[in-house]
Design an enzyme around this catalytic site. Structure first.
Site, PDB file in Angstrom:
ATOM      1  N   GLU A  11      13.156  15.655   5.474  1.00  0.00           N
ATOM      2  CA  GLU A  11      13.017  14.213   5.178  1.00  0.00           C
ATOM      3  C   GLU A  11      13.678  13.558   5.222  1.00  0.00           C
ATOM      4  O   GLU A  11      15.330  13.813   4.943  1.00  0.00           O
ATOM      5  CB  GLU A  11      11.441  13.884   3.991  1.00  0.00           C
ATOM      6  CG  GLU A  11      10.862  12.202   3.467  1.00  0.00           C
ATOM      7  CD  GLU A  11      10.135  12.461   2.581  1.00  0.00           C
ATOM      8  OE1 GLU A  11       9.217  12.698   2.128  1.00  0.00           O
ATOM      9  OE2 GLU A  11      10.355  12.170   1.248  1.00  0.00           O
ATOM     10  N   ASP A 104       2.366   3.265  -3.614  1.00  0.00           N
ATOM     11  CA  ASP A 104       2.849   3.084  -5.499  1.00  0.00           C
ATOM     12  C   ASP A 104       2.643   1.374  -5.549  1.00  0.00           C
ATOM     13  O   ASP A 104       2.592   0.270  -4.738  1.00  0.00           O
ATOM     14  CB  ASP A 104       4.713   3.227  -6.247  1.00  0.00           C
ATOM     15  CG  ASP A 104       4.636   4.651  -6.264  1.00  0.00           C
ATOM     16  OD1 ASP A 104       3.359   5.145  -6.467  1.00  0.00           O
ATOM     17  OD2 ASP A 104       5.765   4.368  -6.430  1.00  0.00           O
ATOM     18  N   ALA A 118      -5.741   5.745   0.420  1.00  0.00           N
ATOM     19  CA  ALA A 118      -5.141   5.940   2.025  1.00  0.00           C
ATOM     20  C   ALA A 118      -6.210   6.619   2.431  1.00  0.00           C
ATOM     21  O   ALA A 118      -6.285   6.330   3.351  1.00  0.00           O
ATOM     22  CB  ALA A 118      -4.238   7.689   1.560  1.00  0.00           C
ATOM     23  N   LYS A 159      -9.159  11.621   1.985  1.00  0.00           N
ATOM     24  CA  LYS A 159      -8.357  12.259   2.727  1.00  0.00           C
ATOM     25  C   LYS A 159      -8.460  13.022   4.228  1.00  0.00           C
ATOM     26  O   LYS A 159      -8.916  12.492   5.591  1.00  0.00           O
ATOM     27  CB  LYS A 159      -7.053  12.432   2.415  1.00  0.00           C
ATOM     28  CG  LYS A 159      -6.892  11.026   0.938  1.00  0.00           C
ATOM     29  CD  LYS A 159      -5.135  10.523   1.330  1.00  0.00           C
ATOM     30  CE  LYS A 159      -4.715  11.945  -0.151  1.00  0.00           C
ATOM     31  NZ  LYS A 159      -3.610  11.448  -0.537  1.00  0.00           N
TER      32      LYS A 159
END
Ligand code: FAD
Length: 293
Positions: A11, A104, A118, A159
């Site tokens: 990442e 956030d 999400a 999700k």
């Protein structure tokens, strides 16, 4: 049991200035040859334009380094029209993989009502173009807003049902938390791969920031390292790297689906971890036998 292949991914985060962008590009250059399965690029909830930061870097990774990239997308402050524009751009640039996030929340900024969670964004993207691959975030120690583990896993399952193909965890420092979480997911019927997020802690400032903001606990074993080497930056860095490598060795041995390395844009971190653990990934892949001396 036949060992399955464990993925290794990195990442990175975009910067706020051209100078630091150049330094990220240099880091990516130095990561050349490590051949991660993908590199994901974070985004900021409050950034002016995803296109000029996250998307630009993700495109650079695919075009210049021939490595798949994942675009992080937080939707708490986006409406459907804005998401449509982003998805169109990603399609045009052949960026087919999104880490779909709510992001956030900031109490003083009015948020959009289009994507409360999400799972709403994942559902929207999958209907928009089912060929997008979707990753989603998960939290071995629970998301800070969740009341309890049962609720957290239930929301995580939403999700996956909405179309998430894989999950990537928040960083954690105690593998037992991960194993317990993974088992809870399996019990709840979550069957997609769960990639373990590992962040080597290499200096005191970073450790203090994590303790302050990331809602993850550092186990006693790691706190002892911080305590003992607080005033010795080289020893702290070495111990932090060794700790992360030890976590990875254990996770790969236990058959984790993937290791997602929070590189903090530092090629040296990625390379050190790679050099120390690549043979384990190879063993998982090739099942080769090392000759005894
Ligand atoms: P959600 O999955 O929507 O969950 C948020 C909270 O709502 C949780 O407590 C959940 O239990 C609850 N919830 C979910 N669905 C429901 C429902 N239907 N009803 C009631 N409650 C529900 N942040 C960034 O700004 N940029 C990044 O690039 C970024 N990358 C990340 C990468 C990873 C791997 C991880 C683990 C986190 C990342 N984050 C990033 C942080 C993330 O944005 C925050 O943790 C955010 O608070 C939650 O986002 P989410 O997508 O997990 O939210």
């Amino acid at each position: 049991m036949k060992p399955s292949k464990t993925s290794l991914s990195f990442e990175v985060f975009p910067s706020t200035s051209k100078a630091t962008d150049d330094s990220l590009f240099a880091s990516l250059e130095q990561m050349e040859g490590l051949a991660p399965n993908f590199i994901s690029v974070t985004c900021s909830n409050r950034q002016a334009s995803l296109e000029d930061s996250t998307v630009k870097i993700a495109e650079h990774i695919q075009q210049q380094h021939q490595v798949n990239s994942i675009v992080h997308l937080t939707a708490a402050y986006l409406n459907k029209g804005e998401v449509d524009t982003i998805l169109t751009s990603l399609q045009q640039k052949n960026l087919q993989h999104i880490l779909a996030l709510r992001g956030d929340l900031y109490p003083n900024i009015p948020r959009s009502t289009d994507f409360p969670y999400a799972s709403d964004l994942i559902d929207y993207i999958k209907k928009w173009d089912p060929s997008f691959s979707i990753s989603a975030a998960c939290y071995p120690q629970g998301h800070p807003e969740s009341l309890n583990t049962v609720e957290d896993i239930h929301h995580l399952k939403l999700k996956v049902e909405a179309g998430a193909d894989q999950l990537i965890t928040q960083m954690f420092f105690d593998n037992q938390n991960f194993y317990q979480f993974q088992e809870n997911c399996w019990l709840a019927g979550i069957e997609v791969p769960i990639l373990a997020g590992i962040m080597p802690i290499i200096n005191k400032r970073q450790a203090e920031r994590i303790l302050r903001t990331a809602d993850v606990q550092l186990p006693k074993k790691f706190l002892a390292i911080l305590d003992k080497y607080a005033d010795n930056p080289v020893a702290l860095r070495d111990a932090g790297m060794a700790y992360a490598i030890d976590q990875i060795v254990d996770l790969v041995t236990q058959g984790v689906s993937g290791i997602h390395l929070y590189t903090m844009n530092k090629a040296k971190i990625a390379r050190t971890i790679y050099d120390a653990t690549q043979s384990l990934f190879d063993l998982e892949t090739n099942n080769t036998v090392v000759e005894s001396a």
